[in-house]
Design an enzyme around this catalytic site. Structure first.
Site, short mmCIF file in Angstrom:
data_model
loop_
_atom_site.label_atom_id
_atom_site.label_comp_id
_atom_site.label_asym_id
_atom_site.label_seq_id
_atom_site.Cartn_x
_atom_site.Cartn_y
_atom_site.Cartn_z
N LEU A 91 45.87 54.11 42.65
CA LEU A 91 46.43 53.91 41.32
C LEU A 91 45.32 54.24 40.32
O LEU A 91 44.15 53.95 40.57
CB LEU A 91 46.87 52.46 41.10
CG LEU A 91 48.13 51.97 41.84
CD1 LEU A 91 48.39 50.50 41.48
CD2 LEU A 91 49.34 52.81 41.50
N ASP A 92 45.69 54.83 39.20
CA ASP A 92 44.71 55.10 38.15
C ASP A 92 44.08 53.79 37.69
O ASP A 92 44.68 52.71 37.81
CB ASP A 92 45.37 55.77 36.94
CG ASP A 92 45.81 57.19 37.24
OD1 ASP A 92 45.34 57.75 38.25
OD2 ASP A 92 46.62 57.72 36.47
N LYS A 93 42.89 53.90 37.14
CA LYS A 93 42.20 52.72 36.63
C LYS A 93 43.07 51.96 35.63
O LYS A 93 43.15 50.72 35.66
CB LYS A 93 40.88 53.15 35.95
CG LYS A 93 40.11 52.00 35.29
CD LYS A 93 38.84 52.51 34.64
CE LYS A 93 38.10 51.36 33.95
NZ LYS A 93 36.85 51.83 33.30
N ASN A 99 47.90 61.82 38.79
CA ASN A 99 48.43 61.64 37.43
C ASN A 99 49.87 62.14 37.28
O ASN A 99 50.32 62.46 36.18
CB ASN A 99 47.55 62.36 36.40
CG ASN A 99 46.21 61.68 36.19
OD1 ASN A 99 45.95 60.62 36.75
ND2 ASN A 99 45.35 62.29 35.40
N ARG A 112 52.28 60.22 34.78
CA ARG A 112 51.80 60.37 33.41
C ARG A 112 52.10 61.78 32.88
O ARG A 112 52.56 61.97 31.76
CB ARG A 112 50.31 60.07 33.34
CG ARG A 112 49.99 58.64 33.78
CD ARG A 112 48.51 58.40 34.02
NE ARG A 112 47.74 58.40 32.78
CZ ARG A 112 46.47 58.06 32.73
NH1 ARG A 112 45.83 57.67 33.82
NH2 ARG A 112 45.82 58.08 31.58
#
Length: 259
Positions: free
Chosen positions: A140-142, A225, A228
């Site tokens: 998972l992205d930060k 990503n 997003r």
């Protein structure tokens, strides 16, 4: 540093990550899988995934950080554990926490916390003589909060669902976004490009607000990503997404709520 290998006959039909772990034993399997996922490993000039089966005389080129600091040191960081048994653990990762160490950030990550939790008591004493190293089955992205799991992803047994608050009013009640994803010229960020890899996401409208929409998202593929980028491509950037020019907010409004 860029390393080069030519596959020996004894490794014919081995998985790419297994082969590299054998050839570069001072680096963790988790880190090598991360490097492969970041498309910094090529086989015969083509980017491949961790499960690719190598053949005799395949030529492998991989860019790695050989510094010992890329491994994660145990840190006593509180964890929100959703489920745990002898084979897997599910964590609710907060927004703002990296999943694993990078070249620039080597502490405060989920892996640092997991390595402490699995191996040490609160007073710092060891739980056993055998050190448990955990590998994350996905990322998972930060800035993204939500559930993270340490098993079963290679067998495609896991369904992932997200909630996102996006800018503007999404008119269709549901739909599919298909747009290929590639690195940009500098290699730091990802973007929609005909030169990229196939990527597909499903979405459903949960609730429409005055100037925003709550969506349920499902990534069919697993590109970096992806959600997003696909929301931005749809014309409704996720609120708080500072990379893809979303409306300013205190955090990225993306949460992995179901596994």
């Amino acid at each position: 540093e860029t390393l080069y290998f030519e596959v020996e006959n004894s490794f014919h039909k081995s998985r790419l990550d297994d082969y590299l772990f054998d050839r570069i034993p001072n680096l963790s399997r988790m880190y090598l899988r991360y490097v492969i996922g970041e498309e910094k490993c090529q086989v015969n000039g083509t980017v491949q995934n961790t499960g690719y089966r190598v053949s005799k005389n395949d030529f492998i080129e991989i860019e790695v950080n050989l510094s010992p600091q890329v491994s994660s040191e145990p840190e006593n960081i509180p964890l929100n554990i959703i489920f745990e048994d002898s084979e897997l653990i599910v964590i609710n990762k907060p927004a703002g926490m990296l999943a694993h160490p990078t070249r620039g950030v080597r502490d405060g990550t989920l892996l640092n916390a997991l390595h402490f939790y699995l191996n040490f008591n609160d007073d710092g004493s060891r739980k056993s003589d055998n050190f448990i190293r955990v590998g994350l089955a996905h990322r998972l992205d930060k800035q993204t909060s939500g559930l993270m799991l340490c098993s079963h992803f290679q067998r495609k047994l896991v369904e992932k669902k997200y909630f996102a608050v996006v800018d503007g009013i999404v008119e269709k009640d549901f739909g599919t976004i298909t747009a290929p994803i590639a690195r940009n010229g500098e290699g730091r960020f990802w973007h929609i490009s005909d030169e990229g890899k196939f990527a597909e996401s499903n979405y459903w409208v949960i609730e429409r607000k005055t100037d925003s929409t709550l969506l349920q998202l499902e990534p069919v593929t697993g590109r970096t990503n992806q959600l997003r980028l696909h929301c931005a491509h749809l014309g409704h950037t996720i609120i708080g997404d500072d990379i893809y020019k979303g409306r300013e907010f205190s955090r990225l409004c993306l949460h992995a709520y179901k596994l």
